[in-house]
Design a protein around this motif. Structure first.
Motif, short mmCIF file in Angstrom:
data_model
loop_
_atom_site.label_atom_id
_atom_site.label_comp_id
_atom_site.label_asym_id
_atom_site.label_seq_id
_atom_site.Cartn_x
_atom_site.Cartn_y
_atom_site.Cartn_z
N SER A 84 35.77 28.19 34.82
CA SER A 84 36.44 27.60 36.15
C SER A 84 37.91 27.68 35.87
O SER A 84 38.50 27.55 34.77
CB SER A 84 35.94 26.17 36.63
N GLY A 90 42.22 24.44 44.96
CA GLY A 90 40.97 24.28 44.72
C GLY A 90 40.43 24.79 43.34
O GLY A 90 41.30 25.33 42.52
N ARG A 91 39.20 24.53 42.98
CA ARG A 91 38.68 24.94 41.93
C ARG A 91 37.64 26.08 42.09
O ARG A 91 36.88 25.83 42.86
CB ARG A 91 37.90 23.74 40.83
N TYR A 92 37.68 26.79 41.27
CA TYR A 92 36.59 28.18 41.16
C TYR A 92 36.22 28.46 40.19
O TYR A 92 36.54 28.31 38.73
CB TYR A 92 37.68 29.58 41.78
N GLU A 109 33.42 31.57 43.05
CA GLU A 109 32.87 30.77 43.79
C GLU A 109 33.77 29.41 44.08
O GLU A 109 34.09 28.94 43.07
CB GLU A 109 31.46 30.51 43.73
N ASP A 110 33.99 28.84 45.21
CA ASP A 110 34.44 27.58 45.47
C ASP A 110 33.67 26.52 44.81
O ASP A 110 32.69 26.39 45.49
CB ASP A 110 34.93 27.39 46.81
N TYR A 117 34.94 33.90 46.98
CA TYR A 117 36.41 34.57 47.31
C TYR A 117 36.51 35.65 46.23
O TYR A 117 36.13 35.68 45.00
CB TYR A 117 37.21 33.42 47.35
#
Length: 133
Positions: A84, A90-92, A109-110, A117
């Motif tokens: 991550s 945000g964190r992905y 992915e969020d 994304y």
């Protein structure tokens, strides 16, 4: 009974087919996912991806395989799959790659919403480098 295939009943058809495949997937350790397709009044053609499962139940999908096979091209490690990073408020989590997309090949992915994304390799590399070890 469905007598005409229309946009409004495609989800019903896909859901019924996936439910019928659940026992097969459980028996063989596979997952099934529909891709893109097209339809006419009398037929529905759709891509079906069949993938093996990891021991933790996650799917070995094509995007994950593409990341593992091409991580070195992006200056990343194969072990970065599943890592991550923080970006854009945000964190992905890295879930795969699309090598044909030269500008934004990394798929993440969020964490909060589960939305996928695309990111540039350099942006992900920089974001991972700024993450605490």
């Amino acid at each position: 009974m469905i007598t005409t295939i229309e946009r409004k009943n495609l989800d019903t058809i896909k859901t019924a087919v996936l439910e019928a495949l659940i026992p097969v997937g459980e028996e063989l350790g596979l997952s099934f996912e529909f891709g893109r397709g097209n339809f006419t009044e009398n037929n529905f053609v759709v891509k079906l991806e069949i993938a093996t499962l990891n021991e933790d139940g996650t799917t070995n999908d094509r995007a994950a395989d593409d990341f593992t096979n091409n991580a070195f091209r992006y200056g990343l490690q194969t072990t970065d799959l599943g890592r991550s990073f923080a970006m854009r408020n945000g964190r992905y989590t890295i879930t795969g790659a699309k090598p044909k997309n030269r500008k934004y090949p990394i798929i993440a992915e969020d964490v909060a919403f589960g939305t996928a994304y695309k990111f540039s390799a350099m942006a992900v590399k920089n974001a991972l480098a700024s993450e605490p070890s």
